[in-house]
Enzyme design. Structure first.
Site, mmCIF file in Angstrom:
data_model
loop_
_atom_site.group_PDB
_atom_site.id
_atom_site.type_symbol
_atom_site.label_atom_id
_atom_site.label_comp_id
_atom_site.label_asym_id
_atom_site.label_seq_id
_atom_site.Cartn_x
_atom_site.Cartn_y
_atom_site.Cartn_z
ATOM 1 N N ASP A 152 9.059 -50.687 -76.514
ATOM 2 C CA ASP A 152 10.134 -50.449 -75.676
ATOM 3 C C ASP A 152 9.828 -49.410 -74.358
ATOM 4 O O ASP A 152 10.622 -49.378 -73.600
ATOM 5 C CB ASP A 152 11.307 -49.940 -76.227
ATOM 6 C CG ASP A 152 11.974 -51.004 -77.193
ATOM 7 O OD1 ASP A 152 11.911 -52.011 -76.844
ATOM 8 O OD2 ASP A 152 12.619 -50.635 -78.273
ATOM 9 N N HIS A 177 7.883 -45.105 -84.483
ATOM 10 C CA HIS A 177 8.136 -46.370 -85.167
ATOM 11 C C HIS A 177 7.705 -46.215 -86.717
ATOM 12 O O HIS A 177 6.950 -45.451 -87.042
ATOM 13 C CB HIS A 177 7.070 -47.372 -84.631
ATOM 14 C CG HIS A 177 7.621 -48.594 -85.006
ATOM 15 N ND1 HIS A 177 7.513 -49.350 -86.267
ATOM 16 C CD2 HIS A 177 8.165 -49.587 -84.248
ATOM 17 C CE1 HIS A 177 7.949 -50.534 -86.149
ATOM 18 N NE2 HIS A 177 8.337 -50.886 -84.830
HETATM 19 N N1 CMC Z 1 11.117 -38.638 -80.579
HETATM 20 C C1 CMC Z 1 11.078 -37.406 -81.398
HETATM 21 N N2 CMC Z 1 10.974 -37.186 -82.517
HETATM 22 C C2 CMC Z 1 10.929 -38.544 -83.310
HETATM 23 C C3 CMC Z 1 11.016 -39.678 -82.703
HETATM 24 C C4 CMC Z 1 10.992 -39.873 -81.310
HETATM 25 N N3 CMC Z 1 11.187 -40.803 -80.644
HETATM 26 N N4 CMC Z 1 10.838 -40.572 -83.550
HETATM 27 C C5 CMC Z 1 10.664 -39.763 -84.651
HETATM 28 N N5 CMC Z 1 10.687 -38.292 -84.522
HETATM 29 C C6 CMC Z 1 10.384 -37.635 -85.561
HETATM 30 C C7 CMC Z 1 11.707 -37.286 -86.314
HETATM 31 O O1 CMC Z 1 12.659 -36.361 -85.336
HETATM 32 C C8 CMC Z 1 11.539 -36.793 -87.422
HETATM 33 O O2 CMC Z 1 10.944 -35.520 -87.541
HETATM 34 P P1 CMC Z 1 11.266 -34.469 -88.573
HETATM 35 O O3 CMC Z 1 10.470 -34.990 -89.865
HETATM 36 O O4 CMC Z 1 10.521 -33.079 -88.226
HETATM 37 O O5 CMC Z 1 12.674 -34.380 -88.973
HETATM 38 C C9 CMC Z 1 10.319 -37.450 -87.989
HETATM 39 O O6 CMC Z 1 9.686 -38.168 -86.564
HETATM 40 C C10 CMC Z 1 10.612 -38.971 -88.659
HETATM 41 O O7 CMC Z 1 11.851 -39.518 -87.871
HETATM 42 P P2 CMC Z 1 12.648 -40.706 -88.302
HETATM 43 O O8 CMC Z 1 13.794 -40.887 -87.367
HETATM 44 O O9 CMC Z 1 12.870 -40.345 -89.769
HETATM 45 O O10 CMC Z 1 11.849 -41.848 -88.481
HETATM 46 P P3 CMC Z 1 12.271 -43.317 -88.588
HETATM 47 O O11 CMC Z 1 10.974 -44.009 -89.282
HETATM 48 O O12 CMC Z 1 13.433 -43.444 -89.445
HETATM 49 O O13 CMC Z 1 12.692 -44.179 -87.041
HETATM 50 C C11 CMC Z 1 12.546 -44.919 -85.159
HETATM 51 C C12 CMC Z 1 12.018 -44.813 -86.416
HETATM 52 C C13 CMC Z 1 12.004 -45.969 -84.311
HETATM 53 C C14 CMC Z 1 14.260 -45.286 -85.163
HETATM 54 C C15 CMC Z 1 12.474 -43.600 -84.249
HETATM 55 O O14 CMC Z 1 11.168 -43.278 -84.103
HETATM 56 C C16 CMC Z 1 13.496 -43.180 -83.078
HETATM 57 O O15 CMC Z 1 14.521 -42.896 -83.234
HETATM 58 N N6 CMC Z 1 12.527 -43.631 -81.784
HETATM 59 C C17 CMC Z 1 13.599 -43.396 -80.655
HETATM 60 C C18 CMC Z 1 14.145 -45.055 -80.481
HETATM 61 C C19 CMC Z 1 13.255 -45.930 -80.270
HETATM 62 O O16 CMC Z 1 12.568 -45.905 -79.420
HETATM 63 N N7 CMC Z 1 13.464 -47.043 -80.771
HETATM 64 C C20 CMC Z 1 12.733 -48.329 -80.583
HETATM 65 C C21 CMC Z 1 11.734 -48.672 -81.770
HETATM 66 S S1 CMC Z 1 10.599 -49.964 -81.595
HETATM 67 C C22 CMC Z 1 11.513 -51.243 -81.226
HETATM 68 C C23 CMC Z 1 12.658 -51.868 -82.008
HETATM 69 O O17 CMC Z 1 12.705 -51.530 -83.239
HETATM 70 O O18 CMC Z 1 13.357 -52.381 -81.441
#
Ligand code: CMC
Length: 397
Positions: A334, A280
């Site tokens: 989620d 998140h």
């Molecule tokens: N699994 C594996 N690695 C992850 C995950 C994950 N779920 N989330 C973040 N990371 C890693 C990512 O690979 C990156 O690593 P590195 O720095 O080595 O490249 C680092 O953490 C930062 O990730 P990011 O994608 O830049 O983080 P963000 O803040 O842009 O994204 C997020 C937040 C929620 C979109 C992301 O964590 C994600 O895609 N999660 C999976 C989808 C999910 O569960 N979404 C629901 C979010 S909560 C409810 C809602 O908003 O609806």
């Protein structure tokens, strides 16, 4: 062709007059305050979430979804009279026009319910086109109408795609119970209805997430509230946002059994695959909503029987804590919500529409707040395209 990066024209590289300062750019607007808001606060390090200053966990335990929606939109808990009137008005507006139901009957039955919801929410603007954004009664009416009709439309599409006629809402049932009734055509167990209502409270608001930002941008153009909600529904549908709840179950099904969790997770991490329901932007600890949803899931299992998929999910959380925990990646809202909905007998592709039913309260609170101090959103960009190109006639290309 001249790329902006190599643009050598005077005043074009990093000059303030030429455009925004490149150093201000934050992909995904991470950490950039895009609005001021008094609706919701998140402490991502302590794992705390408050709506209008009240702990969301307390609201989930003590309030009702409609009471929480009132609090979010108008900023104060309603008095007994206000709540009674609000509940009655929402109840009175639950029905949707036969024309909307007929429109939904023309949707492809294999289409995703989020697409059906987005189209039906937008269609409300055709029926209630009067727009009086500075009139508190208009705001009240639009809030009532959207909170009332969104669940009816979700349930209607569910029956329509099964080849059945939608059933009318039951006036004697409270909000969540009526939704379950419209979905299943059976009066729900009170525990199931109470747990769904708590889920709606927990999903009702979460500051400037993608769909709420989308809602505020749309609101800032002074369009109607139905367009605001429809744009937010479209944004919520994506797998990085609300759509993740559906993908969590697909992922757990793919893993298949507890003994496969470790291998599956290590492979996924090695392939740089996102683990659905984890991570998140705001939380660096386990999402407080996931903690409560897990408890609600357990309550349901105690009453209606265990779900082995829950053991698999817990095992995944346990192993992921050692692999992803050090990066501040833990279960989000989620991760456990789908297991709750599954136990309530709700089909997987309705999980995100249920999220939308709940988040409508937050979107409308932000709509009202945006109107109170509106300035149209119009951020700048860092242009990275060609500086200038001469037109080439077709025969010369
Ligand atoms: N699994 C594996 N690695 C992850 C995950 C994950 N779920 N989330 C973040 N990371 C890693 C990512 O690979 C990156 O690593 P590195 O720095 O080595 O490249 C680092 O953490 C930062 O990730 P990011 O994608 O830049 O983080 P963000 O803040 O842009 O994204 C997020 C937040 C929620 C979109 C992301 O964590 C994600 O895609 N999660 C999976 C989808 C999910 O569960 N979404 C629901 C979010 S909560 C409810 C809602 O908003 O609806």
């Amino acid at each position: 062709m001249v790329e902006r990066g190599s643009d050598s024209r005077p005043g074009r590289s990093g000059s303030a007059a030429a455009g925004p300062d490149q150093s201000l750019y934050r992909p995904g607007l991470e950490g950039v305050p895009a609005t001021q808001s008094a609706i919701c606060d998140i402490d991502g390090h302590l794992g705390q979430l408050t709506y209008r200053g009240y702990d969301a966990a307390t609201l989930a335990a003590r309030s009702s979804f409609l009471e929480t929606a009132f609090l979010l939109v108008w900023g104060e808990l309603p008095t007994a009279d206000q709540l009674e009137q609000f509940e009655q008005e929402v109840q009175m507006h639950r029905r949707v026009s036969f024309r909307i139901r007929d429109m939904m009957k023309s949707f492809p039955s294999q289409g995703h319910p989020m697409d059906a919801l987005q189209a039906s929410a937008a269609s409300l603007g055709l029926f209630y086109s009067r727009r009086a954004l500075d009139n508190p009664e208009y705001i009240y009416g639009a809030v009532v109408r959207l909170l009332a009709k969104i669940p009816t439309m979700v349930a209607a599409f569910q029956l329509i795609r099964k080849g059945q006629d939608p059933i009318q809402p039951r006036d004697d049932l409270p909000y969540a119970a009526n939704f379950l009734y419209m979905l299943t055509e059976r009066e729900p167990d009170p525990l199931a209805a109470r747990i769904l209502d708590a889920c709606l409270i927990l999903h009702a608001e979460h500051s400037l997430n993608a769909s709420t930002f989308s809602a505020r941008v749309t609101a800032s153009t002074l369009t109607d509230p139905y367009a605001v909600v429809a744009s937010a529904v479209g944004t919520l549908a994506g797998p990085l946002h609300g759509g993740a709840n559906e993908d969590v179950l697909t992922m757990l099904e793919e893993i298949g059994s507890e003994d496969r969790v470790e291998l599956w997770l290590d492979r996924a991490i090695a392939n740089r695959q996102k683990i659905m329901g984890f991570g998140h932007r705001e939380y660096k600890v386990k999402d407080p909503r996931a903690v409560i949803l897990q408890r609600l899931a357990e309550e349901l299992f105690e009453r209606f029987g265990h779900d082995p998929m829950y053991d698999l999910a817990r095992r995944l959380e346990e192993i992921a804590a050692t692999r992803l925990g050090p990066k501040g990646i833990y279960p989000n809202v989620d991760f456990y919500s789908g297991l709750v909905y599954r136990k309530l007998g709700i089909p997987c592709d309705l999980f995100t529409p249920i999220f939308a039913i709940a988040r409508t309260a937050g979107w409308l609170a932000h709509w009202k707040e945006q109107l109170g101090a509106n300035r149209i959103f119009r951020p700048s960009q860092i242009y990275t395209g060609c500086a200038h190109r001469d037109w080439q006639p077709l025969e010369a290309r």
